[in-house]
Design an enzyme around this catalytic site. Structure first.
Site, PDB file in Angstrom:
ATOM      1  N   ALA A  79       0.835  -1.192   0.000  1.00 45.47           N
ATOM      2  CA  ALA A  79       0.000   0.000   0.000  1.00 45.47           C
ATOM      3  C   ALA A  79       0.879   1.255   0.000  1.00 45.47           C
ATOM      4  CB  ALA A  79      -0.872  -0.026   1.254  1.00 45.47           C
ATOM      5  N   GLN A 127      -3.101  -6.129  -7.273  1.00 43.13           N
ATOM      6  CA  GLN A 127      -3.516  -6.871  -6.062  1.00 43.13           C
ATOM      7  C   GLN A 127      -4.844  -6.325  -5.541  1.00 43.13           C
ATOM      8  OE1 GLN A 127      -3.043  -5.134  -2.755  1.00 43.13           O
ATOM      9  NE2 GLN A 127      -4.134  -6.764  -1.680  1.00 43.13           N
ATOM     10  N   TYR A 129      -7.812  -6.638  -2.270  1.00 45.40           N
ATOM     11  CA  TYR A 129      -8.425  -7.178  -1.059  1.00 45.40           C
ATOM     12  C   TYR A 129      -9.905  -7.290  -1.366  1.00 45.40           C
ATOM     13  CZ  TYR A 129      -4.374  -6.370   1.958  1.00 45.40           C
ATOM     14  OH  TYR A 129      -3.136  -6.420   2.544  1.00 45.40           O
ATOM     15  N   ARG A 164      -0.868  -5.240  14.924  1.00 46.79           N
ATOM     16  CA  ARG A 164       0.467  -4.645  14.749  1.00 46.79           C
ATOM     17  C   ARG A 164       0.679  -3.650  15.878  1.00 46.79           C
ATOM     18  NH1 ARG A 164      -0.373  -3.866   8.233  1.00 46.79           N
ATOM     19  NH2 ARG A 164      -0.799  -6.067   7.829  1.00 46.79           N
ATOM     20  N   HIS A 256       2.605 -12.644   4.493  1.00 46.36           N
ATOM     21  CA  HIS A 256       2.369 -11.198   4.481  1.00 46.36           C
ATOM     22  C   HIS A 256       3.528 -10.459   5.178  1.00 46.36           C
ATOM     23  CE1 HIS A 256      -1.355  -8.607   3.677  1.00 46.36           C
ATOM     24  NE2 HIS A 256      -0.493  -7.724   4.121  1.00 46.36           N
ATOM     25  N   ARG A 259       3.152  -9.854   8.977  1.00 46.62           N
ATOM     26  CA  ARG A 259       2.276  -8.762   9.415  1.00 46.62           C
ATOM     27  C   ARG A 259       0.867  -9.249   9.754  1.00 46.62           C
ATOM     28  NH1 ARG A 259       4.535  -3.874   7.493  1.00 46.62           N
ATOM     29  NH2 ARG A 259       2.647  -2.834   6.769  1.00 46.62           N
TER      30      ARG A 259
HETATM   31  C1  LIG Z   1       4.423  -1.363   4.057  1.00 44.55           C
HETATM   32  C2  LIG Z   1       3.824  -2.645   3.554  1.00 44.55           C
HETATM   33  C3  LIG Z   1       2.571  -2.626   2.967  1.00 44.55           C
HETATM   34  C4  LIG Z   1       1.999  -3.802   2.488  1.00 44.55           C
HETATM   35  N1  LIG Z   1       0.795  -3.732   1.866  1.00 44.55           N
HETATM   36  C5  LIG Z   1       0.266  -4.867   1.336  1.00 44.55           C
HETATM   37  C6  LIG Z   1      -0.945  -4.808   0.604  1.00 44.55           C
HETATM   38  O1  LIG Z   1      -1.558  -3.745   0.443  1.00 44.55           O
HETATM   39  N2  LIG Z   1      -1.418  -5.968   0.089  1.00 44.55           N
HETATM   40  C7  LIG Z   1      -0.779  -7.173   0.252  1.00 44.55           C
HETATM   41  O2  LIG Z   1      -1.238  -8.197  -0.251  1.00 44.55           O
HETATM   42  N3  LIG Z   1       0.380  -7.248   0.935  1.00 44.55           N
HETATM   43  C8  LIG Z   1       0.918  -6.122   1.459  1.00 44.55           C
HETATM   44  N4  LIG Z   1       2.108  -6.201   2.133  1.00 44.55           N
HETATM   45  C9  LIG Z   1       2.820  -7.500   2.217  1.00 44.55           C
HETATM   46  C10 LIG Z   1       3.763  -7.710   1.009  1.00 44.55           C
HETATM   47  O3  LIG Z   1       3.047  -7.897  -0.179  1.00 44.55           O
HETATM   48  C11 LIG Z   1       4.655  -8.924   1.194  1.00 44.55           C
HETATM   49  O4  LIG Z   1       3.860 -10.067   1.443  1.00 44.55           O
HETATM   50  C12 LIG Z   1       5.715  -8.800   2.281  1.00 44.55           C
HETATM   51  O5  LIG Z   1       6.132  -7.461   2.454  1.00 44.55           O
HETATM   52  C13 LIG Z   1       6.916  -9.659   1.886  1.00 44.55           C
HETATM   53  O6  LIG Z   1       7.869  -9.668   2.874  1.00 44.55           O
HETATM   54  P1  LIG Z   1       9.220  -8.767   2.860  1.00 44.55           P
HETATM   55  O7  LIG Z   1       8.800  -7.386   3.167  1.00 44.55           O
HETATM   56  O8  LIG Z   1      10.011  -9.431   3.937  1.00 44.55           O
HETATM   57  O9  LIG Z   1       9.878  -8.909   1.495  1.00 44.55           O
HETATM   58  C14 LIG Z   1       2.684  -5.027   2.621  1.00 44.55           C
HETATM   59  C15 LIG Z   1       3.947  -5.044   3.235  1.00 44.55           C
HETATM   60  C16 LIG Z   1       4.518  -3.881   3.687  1.00 44.55           C
HETATM   61  C17 LIG Z   1       5.885  -3.931   4.309  1.00 44.55           C
HETATM   62  C1  LIG Z   2      -3.175  -0.848   4.223  1.00 45.48           C
HETATM   63  C2  LIG Z   2      -2.838  -2.251   4.681  1.00 45.48           C
HETATM   64  C3  LIG Z   2      -4.076  -3.096   4.788  1.00 45.48           C
HETATM   65  C4  LIG Z   2      -1.842  -2.826   3.732  1.00 45.48           C
HETATM   66  C5  LIG Z   2      -1.263  -4.131   4.154  1.00 45.48           C
HETATM   67  O1  LIG Z   2      -1.623  -5.161   3.698  1.00 45.48           O
HETATM   68  C6  LIG Z   2      -0.195  -4.158   5.096  1.00 45.48           C
HETATM   69  O2  LIG Z   2       0.115  -3.127   5.668  1.00 45.48           O
HETATM   70  O3  LIG Z   2       0.373  -5.236   5.300  1.00 45.48           O
END
Ligand SMILES: Cc1cc2nc3c(=O)[nH]c(=O)nc-3n(C[C@H](O)[C@H](O)[C@H](O)COP(=O)(O)O)c2cc1C
Ligand SMILES: CC(C)CC(=O)C(=O)O
Length: 364
Positions: A79, A127, A129, A164, A256, A259
């Site tokens: 995001a 992507q 949701y 978180r 994720h 997260r």
């Molecule tokens: C700041 C941030 C925002 C993210 N937003 C999304 C998102 O909107 N949708 C989603 O499917 N995953 C989201 N993710 C997860 C990433 O797609 C991914 O699964 C994850 O960051 C991979 O791990 P890494 O950061 O260790 O490479 C987000 C991750 C971060 C760090």
């Molecule tokens: C705005 C959030 C729902 C995005 C996300 O997937 C994340 O922060 O891991």
């Protein structure tokens, strides 16, 4: 000092970002044990180099669901890239175009789908949701097809947002000047209101995400688009089989980035069971903790067709905008080529489990 490897961008990015934005990006859920395990798990594998192999022409290129890539590397959907750079996803799209890698734009992108595709020279996926408002989802799918996006990635590990603690403590809210511009402001309102003990991201997801979604609902999305459908957030053989049965075109093994469910298995530990559960040619993508070309090689050797990288791309973007993101992606892909050469596997097909040695102790 020159930043010569993706991991070297981390502290430089931290120094440039407001503390709450840094926490939002860096953080995981709960005690952050899955976040830490994602990184540590790579230490279970050492590479087994073969010698006297002709590696004069190492080639990491591939075609993935019809998208041609110079390396099996993509930007994981994240995001709000404008949290770290004023150009946001447009800068990221230029960076992936320059490096021949894939960009998966997020449903909460802070630039329009059309701006991103106008800046992209390479392939783009979108992507999603699953929002309670299916009409909004249908509208996005239509726009993505018209703008040339080549696949849909449905994130299935977030019926609600993980706890978180950093965001709760900071009362994290998305700053008013950074917006999920592809969605109606009314739908996004809660994201911009944090409070001590309440994260805007979390409140927003509770309001807008549909937690009642099941496998049966996928048919609805299928009917609305001919684009390949990728399910992101699969961690078990059981769900991998269900994904195949329900007509998914690929899955992303992912927790994720630590997260969502804290205590979930590190994604590298889940990769072999998912690969073994699906037909041989079914593409399994991987994300979580990839920080070097050697990490990419390990994931590929365990059966991933390509890897996605999350946080390091935002580090690059925060440090140097488009150039910074391109450097991170370029370093990952040249480190991969370098690893393939020294490993004696000049082709991606040659990266199999024989390239790895596994033990319970730590190698790295
Ligand atoms: C700041 C941030 C925002 C993210 N937003 C999304 C998102 O909107 N949708 C989603 O499917 N995953 C989201 N993710 C997860 C990433 O797609 C991914 O699964 C994850 O960051 C991979 O791990 P890494 O950061 O260790 O490479 C987000 C991750 C971060 C760090
Ligand atoms: C705005 C959030 C729902 C995005 C996300 O997937 C994340 O922060 O891991």
């Amino acid at each position: 000092m020159a930043l010569l490897a993706p991991a070297e961008f981390e502290s430089a990015a931290r120094a440039r970002l407001p503390a709450d934005v840094w926490d939002f990006i860096a953080g995981g859920s709960g005690a952050e044990s899955t976040l830490a395990a994602n990184l540590a798990q790579f230490g279970d594998y050492a590479l087994r180099p073969r010698v006297l192999v002709d590696v004069a022409g190492c080639d990491p290129s591939l075609t993935l669901l019809g998208s041609e890539l110079r390396a099996p590397i993509g930007v994981a959907p994240m995001a709000y890239h404008r949290l770290v750079d004023p150009e946001g996803e447009v800068a990221t799209a230029r960076a992936t175009g320059r490096t021949g890698t894939l960009l998966i734009a997020g449903i909460f992108a802070s630039r329009t789908l059309e701006e991103i595709s106008a800046a992209a020279e390479g392939p783009l996926w979108l992507q999603l949701y699953w929002l309670r408002r299916r009409d909004v989802l249908a509208g996005l799918v239509e726009r993505a097809e018209a703008a040339g996006y080549r696949a849909l990635v449905l994130t299935v590990d977030a019926p609600r947002i993980g706890r978180r603690l950093r965001d709760l403590r900071n009362g994290f809210a998305v700053p008013a000047d950074v917006r999920a511009v592809n969605l109606d402001p009314e739908l996004m309102r809660a994201s911009h209101h944090g409070d001590a003990g309440a994260s805007g991201i979390e409140t927003h997801a509770r309001e807008q995400f549909d937690p009642s979604l099941t496998w049966a609902d996928l048919a609805w999305l299928r009917e609305r688009s001919r684009l390949p459908l990728v399910l992101k957030g699969i961690l078990t053989a059981e769900d991998a089989r269900l994904a195949v049965e329900h007509g998914a075109d690929a899955v992303v093994v992912s927790n994720h980035g630590g997260r969502q469910l804290d205590g979930a298995l590190p994604s590298l530990a889940a990769l072999p069971e998912v690969v073994d559960a699906v037909p041989p040619e079914f593409p399994v993508l991987f994300d979580g903790g990839v920080r070097s070309g050697a990490d990419v090689a390990v994931a590929l050797a365990l059966g991933a067709r390509a890897v996605l990288v999350g946080r390091p791309v935002l580090w690059g973007l925060a440090v140097g905008g488009e150039d910074g993101a391109a450097q991170v992606l370029d370093q990952l892909s040249s480190e991969l080529t370098h690893t393939m050469a020294l490993l004696g596997r000049p082709r991606l097909r040659g990266l199999d489990r024989g390239a790895l040695s596994e033990r319970a102790g730590r190698y790295r």
